[in-house]
Design a protein around this motif. Structure first.
Motif, PDB file in Angstrom:
ATOM      1  N   MET A   1       0.843  -1.182   0.000  1.00  0.00           N
ATOM      2  CA  MET A   1       0.000   0.000   0.000  1.00  0.00           C
ATOM      3  C   MET A   1       0.885   1.241   0.000  1.00  0.00           C
ATOM      4  SD  MET A   1      -3.349   0.944   0.439  1.00  0.00           S
ATOM      5  CE  MET A   1      -4.173  -0.255   1.481  1.00  0.00           C
ATOM      6  N   ILE A   2       0.631   2.176  -0.932  1.00  0.00           N
ATOM      7  CA  ILE A   2       1.406   3.415  -1.002  1.00  0.00           C
ATOM      8  C   ILE A   2       0.675   4.472  -0.184  1.00  0.00           C
ATOM      9  CG2 ILE A   2       2.477   5.125  -2.490  1.00  0.00           C
ATOM     10  CD1 ILE A   2       3.516   2.329  -3.018  1.00  0.00           C
ATOM     11  N   THR A   3       1.262   4.896   0.904  1.00  0.00           N
ATOM     12  CA  THR A   3       0.635   5.875   1.791  1.00  0.00           C
ATOM     13  C   THR A   3       0.983   7.305   1.372  1.00  0.00           C
ATOM     14  OG1 THR A   3       2.527   5.929   3.293  1.00  0.00           O
ATOM     15  CG2 THR A   3       0.821   4.255   3.705  1.00  0.00           C
TER      16      THR A   3
ATOM     17  N   VAL B   1       4.906  11.664  -0.122  1.00  0.00           N
ATOM     18  CA  VAL B   1       5.582  12.928   0.197  1.00  0.00           C
ATOM     19  C   VAL B   1       7.088  12.715   0.245  1.00  0.00           C
ATOM     20  CG1 VAL B   1       5.915  14.727   1.944  1.00  0.00           C
ATOM     21  CG2 VAL B   1       3.614  13.880   1.456  1.00  0.00           C
ATOM     22  N   SER B   2       7.506  11.647   0.902  1.00  0.00           N
ATOM     23  CA  SER B   2       8.935  11.354   1.000  1.00  0.00           C
ATOM     24  C   SER B   2       9.554  11.124  -0.370  1.00  0.00           C
ATOM     25  CB  SER B   2       9.136  10.114   1.883  1.00  0.00           C
ATOM     26  OG  SER B   2      10.487   9.741   1.924  1.00  0.00           O
TER      27      SER B   2
ATOM     28  N   GLY C   1       1.314   2.603  -8.152  1.00  0.00           N
ATOM     29  CA  GLY C   1       0.974   1.482  -7.295  1.00  0.00           C
ATOM     30  C   GLY C   1      -0.363   1.701  -6.625  1.00  0.00           C
ATOM     31  N   TYR C   2      -0.666   0.872  -5.640  1.00  0.00           N
ATOM     32  CA  TYR C   2      -1.957   0.937  -4.950  1.00  0.00           C
ATOM     33  C   TYR C   2      -1.907   2.026  -3.880  1.00  0.00           C
ATOM     34  CZ  TYR C   2      -6.222  -0.622  -2.650  1.00  0.00           C
ATOM     35  OH  TYR C   2      -7.486  -0.678  -2.102  1.00  0.00           O
ATOM     36  N   ILE C   3      -2.461   3.212  -4.206  1.00  0.00           N
ATOM     37  CA  ILE C   3      -2.394   4.367  -3.310  1.00  0.00           C
ATOM     38  C   ILE C   3      -3.539   4.313  -2.312  1.00  0.00           C
ATOM     39  CG2 ILE C   3      -2.412   6.882  -3.153  1.00  0.00           C
ATOM     40  CD1 ILE C   3      -1.393   6.987  -6.024  1.00  0.00           C
ATOM     41  N   ASP C   4      -3.217   4.397  -1.042  1.00  0.00           N
ATOM     42  CA  ASP C   4      -4.222   4.435   0.008  1.00  0.00           C
ATOM     43  C   ASP C   4      -4.989   5.760  -0.090  1.00  0.00           C
ATOM     44  OD1 ASP C   4      -5.739   4.040   2.255  1.00  0.00           O
ATOM     45  OD2 ASP C   4      -4.117   4.441   3.673  1.00  0.00           O
ATOM     46  N   GLY C   5      -6.212   5.697  -0.589  1.00  0.00           N
ATOM     47  CA  GLY C   5      -6.999   6.914  -0.760  1.00  0.00           C
ATOM     48  C   GLY C   5      -7.041   7.407  -2.192  1.00  0.00           C
ATOM     49  N   GLY C   6      -6.304   6.764  -3.084  1.00  0.00           N
ATOM     50  CA  GLY C   6      -6.389   7.066  -4.509  1.00  0.00           C
ATOM     51  C   GLY C   6      -5.867   8.435  -4.899  1.00  0.00           C
ATOM     52  N   ALA C   7      -6.473   9.005  -5.939  1.00  0.00           N
ATOM     53  CA  ALA C   7      -5.998  10.257  -6.521  1.00  0.00           C
ATOM     54  C   ALA C   7      -6.010  11.408  -5.520  1.00  0.00           C
ATOM     55  CB  ALA C   7      -6.849  10.611  -7.740  1.00  0.00           C
ATOM     56  N   GLU C   8      -7.004  11.429  -4.621  1.00  0.00           N
ATOM     57  CA  GLU C   8      -7.080  12.509  -3.634  1.00  0.00           C
ATOM     58  C   GLU C   8      -5.855  12.506  -2.716  1.00  0.00           C
ATOM     59  OE1 GLU C   8      -9.456  10.363  -4.277  1.00  0.00           O
ATOM     60  OE2 GLU C   8     -11.099  11.562  -5.110  1.00  0.00           O
ATOM     61  N   THR C   9      -5.396  11.310  -2.371  1.00  0.00           N
ATOM     62  CA  THR C   9      -4.206  11.208  -1.531  1.00  0.00           C
ATOM     63  C   THR C   9      -2.977  11.731  -2.262  1.00  0.00           C
ATOM     64  OG1 THR C   9      -5.075   9.327  -0.301  1.00  0.00           O
ATOM     65  CG2 THR C   9      -2.685   9.587  -0.323  1.00  0.00           C
ATOM     66  N   LEU C  10      -2.882  11.454  -3.554  1.00  0.00           N
ATOM     67  CA  LEU C  10      -1.753  11.965  -4.325  1.00  0.00           C
ATOM     68  C   LEU C  10      -1.760  13.494  -4.340  1.00  0.00           C
ATOM     69  CD1 LEU C  10       0.689  11.683  -6.158  1.00  0.00           C
ATOM     70  CD2 LEU C  10      -0.874  11.394  -8.089  1.00  0.00           C
ATOM     71  N   ILE C  11      -2.927  14.092  -4.500  1.00  0.00           N
ATOM     72  CA  ILE C  11      -3.014  15.561  -4.478  1.00  0.00           C
ATOM     73  C   ILE C  11      -2.596  16.089  -3.113  1.00  0.00           C
ATOM     74  CG2 ILE C  11      -4.523  17.570  -4.758  1.00  0.00           C
ATOM     75  CD1 ILE C  11      -6.297  15.826  -6.572  1.00  0.00           C
ATOM     76  N   ASP C  12      -3.079  15.446  -2.048  1.00  0.00           N
ATOM     77  CA  ASP C  12      -2.667  15.845  -0.695  1.00  0.00           C
ATOM     78  C   ASP C  12      -1.147  15.823  -0.563  1.00  0.00           C
ATOM     79  OD1 ASP C  12      -5.316  16.121   0.121  1.00  0.00           O
ATOM     80  OD2 ASP C  12      -5.427  14.137   1.047  1.00  0.00           O
ATOM     81  N   ALA C  13      -0.541  14.745  -1.068  1.00  0.00           N
ATOM     82  CA  ALA C  13       0.912  14.598  -0.963  1.00  0.00           C
ATOM     83  C   ALA C  13       1.637  15.663  -1.777  1.00  0.00           C
ATOM     84  CB  ALA C  13       1.321  13.202  -1.433  1.00  0.00           C
ATOM     85  N   LEU C  14       1.152  15.934  -2.975  1.00  0.00           N
ATOM     86  CA  LEU C  14       1.763  16.968  -3.815  1.00  0.00           C
ATOM     87  C   LEU C  14       1.703  18.333  -3.133  1.00  0.00           C
ATOM     88  CD1 LEU C  14       0.285  15.822  -7.232  1.00  0.00           C
ATOM     89  CD2 LEU C  14       2.729  16.084  -6.770  1.00  0.00           C
ATOM     90  N   MET C  15       0.554  18.647  -2.537  1.00  0.00           N
ATOM     91  CA  MET C  15       0.397  19.943  -1.888  1.00  0.00           C
ATOM     92  C   MET C  15       1.275  20.052  -0.640  1.00  0.00           C
ATOM     93  SD  MET C  15      -1.306  21.699  -3.856  1.00  0.00           S
ATOM     94  CE  MET C  15      -1.210  23.124  -2.772  1.00  0.00           C
ATOM     95  N   GLU C  16       1.451  18.945   0.058  1.00  0.00           N
ATOM     96  CA  GLU C  16       2.346  18.982   1.218  1.00  0.00           C
ATOM     97  C   GLU C  16       3.787  19.172   0.760  1.00  0.00           C
ATOM     98  OE1 GLU C  16       3.650  16.093   4.935  1.00  0.00           O
ATOM     99  OE2 GLU C  16       1.539  16.195   4.326  1.00  0.00           O
TER     100      GLU C  16
ATOM    101  N   ALA D   1     -10.374  14.231  -9.834  1.00  0.00           N
ATOM    102  CA  ALA D   1     -10.179  14.522  -8.412  1.00  0.00           C
ATOM    103  C   ALA D   1      -9.770  15.975  -8.211  1.00  0.00           C
ATOM    104  CB  ALA D   1      -9.120  13.585  -7.832  1.00  0.00           C
ATOM    105  N   MET D   2      -8.963  16.512  -9.129  1.00  0.00           N
ATOM    106  CA  MET D   2      -8.540  17.912  -9.041  1.00  0.00           C
ATOM    107  C   MET D   2      -9.727  18.861  -9.179  1.00  0.00           C
ATOM    108  SD  MET D   2      -5.261  18.847  -8.597  1.00  0.00           S
ATOM    109  CE  MET D   2      -4.922  20.311  -9.608  1.00  0.00           C
ATOM    110  N   ILE D   3     -10.665  18.524 -10.051  1.00  0.00           N
ATOM    111  CA  ILE D   3     -11.836  19.383 -10.257  1.00  0.00           C
ATOM    112  C   ILE D   3     -12.599  19.579  -8.947  1.00  0.00           C
ATOM    113  CG2 ILE D   3     -14.089  19.534 -11.400  1.00  0.00           C
ATOM    114  CD1 ILE D   3     -12.833  17.949 -13.734  1.00  0.00           C
ATOM    115  N   LYS D   4     -12.668  18.524  -8.139  1.00  0.00           N
ATOM    116  CA  LYS D   4     -13.459  18.546  -6.910  1.00  0.00           C
ATOM    117  C   LYS D   4     -12.630  18.878  -5.668  1.00  0.00           C
ATOM    118  CE  LYS D   4     -16.449  14.917  -8.805  1.00  0.00           C
ATOM    119  NZ  LYS D   4     -16.918  13.516  -8.625  1.00  0.00           N
ATOM    120  N   TYR D   5     -11.327  19.020  -5.831  1.00  0.00           N
ATOM    121  CA  TYR D   5     -10.462  19.213  -4.672  1.00  0.00           C
ATOM    122  C   TYR D   5     -10.723  20.572  -4.015  1.00  0.00           C
ATOM    123  CZ  TYR D   5      -6.261  18.576  -1.844  1.00  0.00           C
ATOM    124  OH  TYR D   5      -5.381  18.406  -0.802  1.00  0.00           O
ATOM    125  N   PRO D   6     -10.767  20.640  -2.671  1.00  0.00           N
ATOM    126  CA  PRO D   6     -11.018  21.912  -1.977  1.00  0.00           C
ATOM    127  C   PRO D   6     -10.014  22.993  -2.389  1.00  0.00           C
ATOM    128  CG  PRO D   6     -11.160  20.081  -0.434  1.00  0.00           C
ATOM    129  CD  PRO D   6     -10.650  19.503  -1.727  1.00  0.00           C
TER     130      PRO D   6
END
Length: 317
Positions: free
Chosen positions: A12-14, A19-20, A43-58, A102-107
């Motif tokens: 699972m990719i967290t 971020v790391s 890979g299998y991202i925990d939370g999918g595309a939204e998690t990737l956006i979170d990681a990018l923003m962090e 996911a980006m379209i709906k991202y806060p």
């Protein structure tokens, strides 16, 4: 059973791992990133595309900005009654995949108002980048502005799976390359609330030929970092540098982005400098993919019957 076991033991990719990996690759706080991604490659991202956006923003921090394509479909012109009812607006889903939607709906996300070539952005420069991108704009103008403002392209996935770096579209536009294309477009809602038909007015590029530029980027030092994010081969390129490489090469050889497929109508027939013959290209296309070839001819016939015509499309300078 074996398939289920294989999935169950897949790592699972967290978000923390992403971020790391992003920071380890070379993503910096304050970066302006044009993000192009193959989610499956990561890979299998925990939370999918939204998690990737979170990681990018962090990774880029509050002073950074990420941008993705969120393009929408076009239809043959004149529009059929059915297609005329499909109105492009801020919430129209994108065909560009899970990350785009996911980006379209991202806060806090901003999406450009171009009827077709929409871009979505999150971060410090999101509104500034997207608010002026309208039906009157150059289709890829967001990428031009990014290149002029120290933007970087972040590609997560191989060059074969995640094609191009975006700036090639800017390059062929600035060079005024013209291409013959069937008329396509979409209805959209204007600022005045009226339904208006937008007609495509830019050229396209064969994705298979974009890989031709990779050695040139490397020689010019435009590839800044390479590594892995999750399980995906990844790289960061400097958008100003890739654009300079493309402009220089294409001014010398406009056909450099052509693929080597003899059945490719886009490369062999549509450009003002294409030198293929229809019989030769159609022969190879019919042999290679008969159903696709016949479907394309059918759509062209429908467009002509409706009163359409083939026009020249190009990027405004």
């Amino acid at each position: 059973m074996a398939k289920e076991q294989s999935h169950s033991i897949r790592e699972m990719i967290t978000k923390e791992r992403l971020v790391s990996d992003l920071v380890g690759l070379g993503v910096r706080r304050g970066d302006l990133l044009n993000v192009k991604v193959s989610l499956k490659s990561i890979g299998y991202i925990d939370g999918g595309a939204e998690t990737l956006i979170d990681a990018l923003m962090e990774a880029v921090g509050p002073e950074g900005t990420i941008v993705t394509e969120s393009f929408v479909y076009m239809y043959p012109l004149p529009l059929s009654k059915w297609d005329a009812e499909k109105i492009s607006d801020h919430s129209t889903p994108s065909y560009a995949g899970a990350l785009a939607n996911a980006m379209i709906k991202y806060p806090g996300a901003h999406r450009s108002q171009h009827p077709v070539q929409k871009f979505s952005a999150v971060g410090a420069l999101a509104q500034e980048l997207t608010q002026g991108h309208t039906a009157d704009s150059y289709a890829y103008d967001v990428l031009r502005i990014m290149a002029e403002n120290s933007g970087r392209n972040l590609k997560l996935g191989t060059d074969e799976k995640v094609v191009g770096v975006g700036t090639t579209h800017v390059a062929i536009g600035s060079l005024g390359f013209r291409q013959r294309l069937p008329r396509t477009g979409v209805n959209y809602l204007s600022e005045e609330g009226e339904i208006v038909t937008f007609e495509r007015n830019w050229a396209g590029i064969c994705a298979k030929g974009l890989i031709n530029f990779i050695p040139l980027y490397r020689d010019a030092g435009a590839i800044l970092f390479e590594g892995k994010v999750g399980e995906a081969e990844s790289k960061i390129t400097d958008m100003k540098s890739t654009l300079e490489v493309e402009r220089q090469k294409l001014s010398q050889d406009p056909t450099f982005f052509f693929c080597n497929d003899p059945a490719c109508e886009g490369c062999r027939l549509t450009w003002e400098f294409s030198n293929g013959s229809k019989p030769h290209v159609f022969y190879h296309a019919l042999r290679k993919e008969p159903k696709r070839f016949l479907k394309k001819r059918q759509l062209e016939l429908i467009s002509l019957v409706r009163g359409g015509r083939v026009q020249k499309a190009w990027y405004p300078s």
